[in-house]
Design an enzyme around this catalytic site. Sequence first.
Site, PDB file in Angstrom:
ATOM      1  N   THR A  49       0.927  -1.221   0.089  1.00  0.00           N
ATOM      2  CA  THR A  49       0.051  -0.054   0.050  1.00  0.00           C
ATOM      3  C   THR A  49       0.781   1.280   0.106  1.00  0.00           C
ATOM      4  OG1 THR A  49      -0.175  -0.182   2.222  1.00  0.00           O
ATOM      5  CG2 THR A  49      -1.859  -1.070   1.160  1.00  0.00           C
ATOM      6  N   ARG A  68      -3.129   3.838   6.726  1.00  0.00           N
ATOM      7  CA  ARG A  68      -4.519   4.133   6.739  1.00  0.00           C
ATOM      8  C   ARG A  68      -5.196   3.436   7.994  1.00  0.00           C
ATOM      9  NH1 ARG A  68      -8.748   5.023   1.769  1.00  0.00           N
ATOM     10  NH2 ARG A  68      -6.941   5.874   0.873  1.00  0.00           N
ATOM     11  N   SER A 122      -8.267   9.749   2.425  1.00  0.00           N
ATOM     12  CA  SER A 122      -9.243  10.018   1.359  1.00  0.00           C
ATOM     13  C   SER A 122     -10.660  10.040   1.468  1.00  0.00           C
ATOM     14  CB  SER A 122      -8.964   8.420   0.453  1.00  0.00           C
ATOM     15  OG  SER A 122      -9.261   9.105  -0.979  1.00  0.00           O
ATOM     16  N   HIS A 123     -11.442   8.985   1.138  1.00  0.00           N
ATOM     17  CA  HIS A 123     -12.786   9.228   0.967  1.00  0.00           C
ATOM     18  C   HIS A 123     -13.428   8.385   2.446  1.00  0.00           C
ATOM     19  CE1 HIS A 123     -11.347   5.553  -0.614  1.00  0.00           C
ATOM     20  NE2 HIS A 123     -12.329   4.790  -0.251  1.00  0.00           N
ATOM     21  N   LYS A 178      -0.015   9.367   3.548  1.00  0.00           N
ATOM     22  CA  LYS A 178       0.379   8.633   2.069  1.00  0.00           C
ATOM     23  C   LYS A 178       1.650   9.333   1.710  1.00  0.00           C
ATOM     24  CE  LYS A 178      -3.229  10.323  -0.267  1.00  0.00           C
ATOM     25  NZ  LYS A 178      -3.976  10.446  -1.411  1.00  0.00           N
ATOM     26  N   ASP A 215     -13.877  13.888  -3.143  1.00  0.00           N
ATOM     27  CA  ASP A 215     -13.853  13.402  -1.787  1.00  0.00           C
ATOM     28  C   ASP A 215     -12.958  14.092  -0.672  1.00  0.00           C
ATOM     29  OD1 ASP A 215     -11.481  12.777  -3.075  1.00  0.00           O
ATOM     30  OD2 ASP A 215     -11.056  10.747  -2.197  1.00  0.00           O
ATOM     31  N   ASP A 225     -10.071  14.178   0.111  1.00  0.00           N
ATOM     32  CA  ASP A 225      -8.457  14.790  -0.258  1.00  0.00           C
ATOM     33  C   ASP A 225      -8.508  15.072  -1.882  1.00  0.00           C
ATOM     34  OD1 ASP A 225      -8.625  11.985  -1.402  1.00  0.00           O
ATOM     35  OD2 ASP A 225      -6.459  11.887  -1.271  1.00  0.00           O
ATOM     36  N   ASP A 276      -9.102  13.873  -4.711  1.00  0.00           N
ATOM     37  CA  ASP A 276      -8.628  13.086  -6.101  1.00  0.00           C
ATOM     38  C   ASP A 276      -9.882  12.603  -6.811  1.00  0.00           C
ATOM     39  OD1 ASP A 276      -8.718  11.137  -4.121  1.00  0.00           O
ATOM     40  OD2 ASP A 276      -6.881  10.565  -4.301  1.00  0.00           O
ATOM     41  N   ARG A 277     -11.014  12.357  -6.196  1.00  0.00           N
ATOM     42  CA  ARG A 277     -12.216  11.667  -6.749  1.00  0.00           C
ATOM     43  C   ARG A 277     -13.189  12.615  -7.216  1.00  0.00           C
ATOM     44  NH1 ARG A 277     -13.672   6.239  -3.548  1.00  0.00           N
ATOM     45  NH2 ARG A 277     -11.609   5.278  -3.619  1.00  0.00           N
ATOM     46  N   THR A 308      -5.804  -2.533  -9.780  1.00  0.00           N
ATOM     47  CA  THR A 308      -6.533  -1.255  -9.105  1.00  0.00           C
ATOM     48  C   THR A 308      -5.383  -0.546  -8.481  1.00  0.00           C
ATOM     49  OG1 THR A 308      -8.430  -2.332  -8.753  1.00  0.00           O
ATOM     50  CG2 THR A 308      -8.050  -0.736  -7.183  1.00  0.00           C
ATOM     51  N   GLU A 316     -10.314   5.071 -13.144  1.00  0.00           N
ATOM     52  CA  GLU A 316     -10.614   3.947 -12.324  1.00  0.00           C
ATOM     53  C   GLU A 316     -12.233   4.263 -12.241  1.00  0.00           C
ATOM     54  OE1 GLU A 316      -8.041   1.865  -9.653  1.00  0.00           O
ATOM     55  OE2 GLU A 316      -7.850   4.081  -8.711  1.00  0.00           O
ATOM     56  N   GLU A 317     -12.765   3.007 -12.149  1.00  0.00           N
ATOM     57  CA  GLU A 317     -14.243   2.803 -11.892  1.00  0.00           C
ATOM     58  C   GLU A 317     -14.561   3.583 -10.450  1.00  0.00           C
ATOM     59  OE1 GLU A 317     -15.048   1.008  -9.126  1.00  0.00           O
ATOM     60  OE2 GLU A 317     -12.946   0.476  -9.010  1.00  0.00           O
ATOM     61  N   SER A 318     -13.594   3.700  -9.658  1.00  0.00           N
ATOM     62  CA  SER A 318     -14.021   4.361  -8.165  1.00  0.00           C
ATOM     63  C   SER A 318     -13.960   5.841  -8.232  1.00  0.00           C
ATOM     64  CB  SER A 318     -12.960   3.581  -7.306  1.00  0.00           C
ATOM     65  OG  SER A 318     -11.604   3.871  -7.838  1.00  0.00           O
ATOM     66  N   LYS A 365      -4.808  10.950  -9.444  1.00  0.00           N
ATOM     67  CA  LYS A 365      -6.223  11.495  -9.834  1.00  0.00           C
ATOM     68  C   LYS A 365      -6.398  12.804  -9.479  1.00  0.00           C
ATOM     69  CE  LYS A 365      -8.093   8.265  -6.455  1.00  0.00           C
ATOM     70  NZ  LYS A 365      -7.870   6.857  -6.288  1.00  0.00           N
ATOM     71  N   ARG A 414     -15.801  -6.394  -3.035  1.00  0.00           N
ATOM     72  CA  ARG A 414     -16.367  -5.759  -4.067  1.00  0.00           C
ATOM     73  C   ARG A 414     -16.655  -6.426  -5.480  1.00  0.00           C
ATOM     74  NH1 ARG A 414     -15.362  -0.769  -2.181  1.00  0.00           N
ATOM     75  NH2 ARG A 414     -13.174   0.053  -1.422  1.00  0.00           N
TER      76      ARG A 414
HETATM   77  C1  G1P Z   1     -10.357   1.949  -3.612  1.00  0.00           C
HETATM   78  C2  G1P Z   1     -10.583   2.013  -5.081  1.00  0.00           C
HETATM   79  C3  G1P Z   1      -9.444   1.815  -6.008  1.00  0.00           C
HETATM   80  C4  G1P Z   1      -8.596   3.256  -5.389  1.00  0.00           C
HETATM   81  C5  G1P Z   1      -8.432   3.127  -4.090  1.00  0.00           C
HETATM   82  C6  G1P Z   1      -7.606   4.482  -3.579  1.00  0.00           C
HETATM   83  O1  G1P Z   1      -9.419   0.794  -3.332  1.00  0.00           O
HETATM   84  O2  G1P Z   1     -11.240   0.717  -5.410  1.00  0.00           O
HETATM   85  O3  G1P Z   1      -9.811   1.904  -7.412  1.00  0.00           O
HETATM   86  O4  G1P Z   1      -7.430   3.220  -6.292  1.00  0.00           O
HETATM   87  O5  G1P Z   1      -9.567   3.258  -3.257  1.00  0.00           O
HETATM   88  O6  G1P Z   1      -8.498   5.627  -3.817  1.00  0.00           O
HETATM   89  P1  G1P Z   1     -10.020  -0.596  -2.898  1.00  0.00           P
HETATM   90  O7  G1P Z   1     -10.730  -0.258  -1.350  1.00  0.00           O
HETATM   91  O8  G1P Z   1     -10.743  -1.337  -3.655  1.00  0.00           O
HETATM   92  O9  G1P Z   1      -8.695  -1.405  -2.651  1.00  0.00           O
HETATM   93 ZN    ZN Z   2      -9.266  10.287  -2.289  1.00  0.00          ZN
END
Ligand code: G1P
Ligand code: ZN
Length: 541
Positions: free
Chosen positions: A16, A20, A111-112, A124, A275, A277, A279-280, A342, A361-363, A374, A494
């Site tokens: 990682t 976190r 992050s989120h 990070k 989100d 921080d 980036d989303r 991912t 990414e889809e996220s 991002k 997921r």
């Molecule tokens: C999740 C998202 C992934 C993203 C990551 C960091 O990770 O699915 O796409 O890069 O947050 O923002 P995951 O919890 O799935 O490992």
């Molecule tokens: Zn983030």
Amino acid sequence: MQVLLSTSFTDQKPGTSGLRKSSKQFEETHYLESFIEAIFRTLPGVEGGVLVLGGDGRYGNRRAIDLILRMGAAHGLSKVITTVDGILSTPAASHLIRINQAIGGIILSASHNSGGPDGDFGVKVNGANGGPAPEAVTDAIYSCTLNLDKYKIIENSSISLKNPGQHYIGDMSVEVIDGVSDYLSLMQKLFDFDRISEYIRNDFPIAFDALNAVTGPYAIDLFEKLLGAPIGTVRNGVPLEDFGGCHPDPNLTYAKELADLLLQGNSHCFGAACDGDGDRNMILGKGCFVNPSDSLAVIAANANCAPAYADGLLGVARSMPTSAAVDVVAQDLGIPCFETPTGWKFFGNLLDAGQITLCGEESFGTGSNHIREKDGLWAVLFWLQILAQKQLSVAEIMSQHWSYYGRHYYSRHDYEAISNDIASQLYNRVELMLPSLVDKSFAGSFITCADNFSYHDPVDGSLTSAQGLRILLDDGSRVMLRLSGTGTKGATLRVYLERYVSQNGNLNQNPQQALSELISAIDSMAEISKRTGMSTPTVIT
Ligand code: G1P
Ligand code: ZN
């Protein structure tokens, strides 16, 4: 001063790009200190180097900044660039690292994930290219934490972050800058602000929800001051330590107020959220939610609307679970398309090597070669640029896109906070089944491939394996399973579902309906509801 650790530190997972954990965990004696010590012992160039430091303003931000400054001085950094109130979004940090030739950055954010004393905190680590530190560095940080018995720190009283200015801690200078302006100057180089401004001031009301997190100050300056949107366009624009109790994740569940405004109301033409921080991003039109995989595809297809991308794209990349909507665009443009595991760090090599211009990414993550993270507000600006250029609504852009390329119906189902044992048993069982699945029927089609995704990095030749279970069908549909690497409570499973319908098919179905056969097929194969005891997912995107 050197302090002996009272506890050994063995909690960081390799692979990682940061740590976190719950805020409470970070408050344990020497916990944060240990991780920072491992970073300073491992990150190349610390002695005499420049570091960028800031965070999303959550609970713990200020304490961590003070501590990192004192430890950084003890480790011989020549300078730390930090920001007023310690507020710095992840994309802005990436940009600052790059323009200041820093050795890297430390970004304080989970992050989120929710924040506050009962929420999460995170650290990070980014490298000199401005992106998440590569695996070799994070693995080395992890190894270092296993053998720590002391850390270096100097005594110093807390410096003020109220205003820009220069301070010293020992021989190390601390430059406090406004964390917003450099980032906004970069955006002005990439997009045609006059055009966007004219468009949104002329009967095109927009709403931006900063979810009480880091993007508030950026968005107020961007939308209300520079682009001339009315005051109040930015909602929840003041970063709060606990995000006002909300969960700073821009999706239909956690940004519900904004989603209701756009999907049920009639007052706004465009809505977006970022989100914790920054980036989303989530993009909404009137009555229309843009799936993040589709958003990447639309940006790629219309990249020439934005001045910085008008000469074309070198290539694009998406993470494995992201839908193949962008693949079809790349094929049409005749440019390469890469499928990575991912996580943003895998895009970094491709961006540095000049092999791609856009990735996502889809996220809810989309970005480009302008930085190495991002970038939420960048994606929002890109959409506004496309809308201004095309003079179409978001819904019209989407339906034109699908009628040209076909539609990749897509959804992600998250099962959160399930017990680690149940999650790993479920996952391992499906993994063991994979070899026997090929040629079997599934949701009315046949399985052509079932594997655990692995990735050969075309730039450095490295192999990354075990990145998620894939079931590929002969009609182009896919179902993927992953266990989250970012959750902090139990395990999160997921389930990613994708079905392609060509230009002539039914392009206007509800995604959950279009995917219903895949949803029930994977539930019975993986025994998801049976094993988790959950009849529905926690979050459906
Ligand atoms: C999740 C998202 C992934 C993203 C990551 C960091 O990770 O699915 O796409 O890069 O947050 O923002 P995951 O919890 O799935 O490992
Ligand atoms: Zn983030």
